[in-house]
Design a protein around this motif. Sequence first.
Motif, mmCIF file in Angstrom:
data_model
loop_
_atom_site.group_PDB
_atom_site.id
_atom_site.type_symbol
_atom_site.label_atom_id
_atom_site.label_comp_id
_atom_site.label_asym_id
_atom_site.label_seq_id
_atom_site.Cartn_x
_atom_site.Cartn_y
_atom_site.Cartn_z
ATOM 1 N N PRO A 147 0.851 -1.187 0.000
ATOM 2 C CA PRO A 147 0.000 0.000 0.000
ATOM 3 C C PRO A 147 0.889 1.239 0.000
ATOM 4 C CG PRO A 147 -0.137 -1.159 2.115
ATOM 5 C CD PRO A 147 0.839 -1.879 1.264
ATOM 6 N N THR A 148 0.528 2.215 -0.799
ATOM 7 C CA THR A 148 1.362 3.409 -0.888
ATOM 8 C C THR A 148 0.518 4.667 -0.970
ATOM 9 O OG1 THR A 148 3.164 4.447 -2.121
ATOM 10 C CG2 THR A 148 1.615 3.123 -3.394
ATOM 11 N N TYR A 149 0.957 5.667 -0.248
ATOM 12 C CA TYR A 149 0.300 6.976 -0.280
ATOM 13 C C TYR A 149 1.387 8.037 -0.156
ATOM 14 C CZ TYR A 149 -2.469 11.041 0.889
ATOM 15 O OH TYR A 149 -3.018 12.302 0.877
ATOM 16 N N ASN A 150 1.565 8.800 -1.208
ATOM 17 C CA ASN A 150 2.559 9.880 -1.238
ATOM 18 C C ASN A 150 3.939 9.411 -0.790
ATOM 19 O OD1 ASN A 150 0.610 11.579 -2.205
ATOM 20 N ND2 ASN A 150 0.287 12.659 -0.287
ATOM 21 N N ASN A 151 4.412 8.350 -1.417
ATOM 22 C CA ASN A 151 5.722 7.786 -1.094
ATOM 23 C C ASN A 151 6.718 7.949 -2.242
ATOM 24 O OD1 ASN A 151 3.710 5.635 0.499
ATOM 25 N ND2 ASN A 151 5.524 6.284 1.638
ATOM 26 N N GLU A 152 6.640 9.046 -2.968
ATOM 27 C CA GLU A 152 7.507 9.212 -4.136
ATOM 28 C C GLU A 152 8.997 9.138 -3.790
ATOM 29 O OE1 GLU A 152 6.571 12.992 -5.931
ATOM 30 O OE2 GLU A 152 7.465 14.121 -4.281
ATOM 31 N N ARG A 153 9.374 9.470 -2.584
ATOM 32 C CA ARG A 153 10.787 9.429 -2.190
ATOM 33 C C ARG A 153 11.266 8.019 -1.856
ATOM 34 N NH1 ARG A 153 10.313 14.432 1.780
ATOM 35 N NH2 ARG A 153 9.871 16.014 0.202
ATOM 36 N N GLU A 154 10.365 7.164 -1.376
ATOM 37 C CA GLU A 154 10.769 5.853 -0.878
ATOM 38 C C GLU A 154 10.385 4.685 -1.779
ATOM 39 O OE1 GLU A 154 9.490 8.566 2.480
ATOM 40 O OE2 GLU A 154 8.320 7.613 0.905
ATOM 41 N N ILE A 155 9.407 4.855 -2.644
ATOM 42 C CA ILE A 155 8.841 3.723 -3.378
ATOM 43 C C ILE A 155 9.857 3.032 -4.287
ATOM 44 C CG2 ILE A 155 7.858 5.085 -5.277
ATOM 45 C CD1 ILE A 155 6.149 2.091 -3.572
ATOM 46 N N ASN A 156 10.788 3.775 -4.854
ATOM 47 C CA ASN A 156 11.800 3.158 -5.719
ATOM 48 C C ASN A 156 12.629 2.126 -4.957
ATOM 49 O OD1 ASN A 156 11.372 4.389 -8.282
ATOM 50 N ND2 ASN A 156 12.248 6.272 -7.465
ATOM 51 N N LYS A 157 13.116 2.499 -3.786
ATOM 52 C CA LYS A 157 13.943 1.582 -2.991
ATOM 53 C C LYS A 157 13.132 0.346 -2.597
ATOM 54 C CE LYS A 157 17.030 1.296 0.947
ATOM 55 N NZ LYS A 157 17.731 2.002 2.011
ATOM 56 N N CYS A 158 11.888 0.555 -2.232
ATOM 57 C CA CYS A 158 11.018 -0.552 -1.849
ATOM 58 C C CYS A 158 10.841 -1.529 -3.003
ATOM 59 C CB CYS A 158 9.663 -0.010 -1.398
ATOM 60 S SG CYS A 158 8.453 -1.291 -1.043
ATOM 61 N N VAL A 159 10.410 -1.040 -4.139
ATOM 62 C CA VAL A 159 10.127 -1.915 -5.277
ATOM 63 C C VAL A 159 11.405 -2.578 -5.789
ATOM 64 C CG1 VAL A 159 9.218 -2.027 -7.636
ATOM 65 C CG2 VAL A 159 8.043 -0.660 -5.906
ATOM 66 N N MET A 160 12.505 -1.852 -5.824
ATOM 67 C CA MET A 160 13.764 -2.456 -6.270
ATOM 68 C C MET A 160 14.185 -3.595 -5.353
ATOM 69 S SD MET A 160 14.365 -1.215 -9.139
ATOM 70 C CE MET A 160 15.899 -2.104 -9.372
ATOM 71 N N SER A 161 13.924 -3.480 -4.059
ATOM 72 C CA SER A 161 14.272 -4.577 -3.147
ATOM 73 C C SER A 161 13.438 -5.824 -3.450
ATOM 74 C CB SER A 161 14.103 -4.156 -1.682
ATOM 75 O OG SER A 161 12.756 -4.164 -1.268
ATOM 76 N N LEU A 217 12.213 -6.540 -6.641
ATOM 77 C CA LEU A 217 12.641 -7.027 -7.947
ATOM 78 C C LEU A 217 14.011 -7.693 -7.903
ATOM 79 C CD1 LEU A 217 11.444 -4.102 -10.236
ATOM 80 C CD2 LEU A 217 10.305 -6.283 -9.743
ATOM 81 N N GLU A 218 14.810 -7.396 -6.909
ATOM 82 C CA GLU A 218 16.150 -7.976 -6.782
ATOM 83 C C GLU A 218 16.160 -9.267 -5.967
ATOM 84 O OE1 GLU A 218 18.300 -4.646 -5.204
ATOM 85 O OE2 GLU A 218 18.445 -3.673 -7.165
ATOM 86 N N GLN A 219 15.003 -9.819 -5.684
ATOM 87 C CA GLN A 219 14.923 -11.061 -4.916
ATOM 88 C C GLN A 219 15.566 -12.217 -5.682
ATOM 89 O OE1 GLN A 219 13.511 -11.620 -1.617
ATOM 90 N NE2 GLN A 219 14.034 -9.449 -1.795
ATOM 91 N N THR A 220 16.158 -13.148 -4.946
ATOM 92 C CA THR A 220 16.747 -14.331 -5.570
ATOM 93 C C THR A 220 15.667 -15.349 -5.944
ATOM 94 O OG1 THR A 220 17.149 -15.303 -3.388
ATOM 95 C CG2 THR A 220 18.965 -14.068 -4.404
ATOM 96 N N TYR A 221 14.484 -15.202 -5.401
ATOM 97 C CA TYR A 221 13.327 -16.049 -5.704
ATOM 98 C C TYR A 221 12.390 -15.220 -6.575
ATOM 99 C CZ TYR A 221 9.476 -19.292 -4.798
ATOM 100 O OH TYR A 221 8.468 -20.210 -4.924
ATOM 101 N N ILE A 240 13.013 -5.093 1.671
ATOM 102 C CA ILE A 240 13.293 -6.423 2.220
ATOM 103 C C ILE A 240 14.657 -6.901 1.729
ATOM 104 C CG2 ILE A 240 10.853 -6.997 2.473
ATOM 105 C CD1 ILE A 240 11.077 -8.773 0.001
ATOM 106 N N GLU A 241 15.256 -7.779 2.502
ATOM 107 C CA GLU A 241 16.556 -8.335 2.148
ATOM 108 C C GLU A 241 16.432 -9.230 0.918
ATOM 109 O OE1 GLU A 241 19.554 -7.638 3.419
ATOM 110 O OE2 GLU A 241 18.624 -6.176 4.761
ATOM 111 N N ARG A 242 17.487 -9.334 0.163
ATOM 112 C CA ARG A 242 17.533 -10.007 -1.127
ATOM 113 C C ARG A 242 17.102 -11.477 -1.108
ATOM 114 N NH1 ARG A 242 21.731 -11.660 -4.762
ATOM 115 N NH2 ARG A 242 20.970 -11.052 -6.787
ATOM 116 N N HIS A 243 17.348 -12.189 -0.024
ATOM 117 C CA HIS A 243 17.048 -13.619 0.045
ATOM 118 C C HIS A 243 15.787 -13.934 0.853
ATOM 119 C CE1 HIS A 243 20.903 -14.529 -1.778
ATOM 120 N NE2 HIS A 243 21.466 -13.683 -0.939
#
Length: 119
Positions: free
Chosen positions: A18-32, A34-38, A103-106
């Motif tokens: 869920p996101t509300y006015n998170n333009e500063r943080e959402i990139n880091k969240c989503v990238m974490s 997409l970078e999952q090993t699973y 979240i952590e990568r693994h």
Amino acid sequence: MKMKNRQPDKPFFSIIVPTYNNEREINKCVMSLLEQTYDKFEVILVDDGSTDATPEICDRFAEQDSRISVIHKKNEGTAAARNDGLFCATGKYVYFVDADDWIERHLLQEAANILEQEE
């Protein structure tokens, strides 16, 4: 409630953000995510009526990765946003991540290993 993208194969995890006015943080969240090993997961970004650039950022992620879906809705709060994400989730298990967190990568691989042993 309008949803973009859908992943054809049933994922093991549905990750609801869920996101509300998170333009500063959402990139880091989503990238974490997409970078999952699973990789057997879907991400449901629930834009809860953001008034900043969050909706556009979410849409860009959905355009770049078919595992990401976006729900755009009027602002009703985090609980309602999570419920809307649950309504659209197709995974066997659900995981919630706050838009200002990561979240952590693994993490998903480790969780999947445990959950698959219990089946």
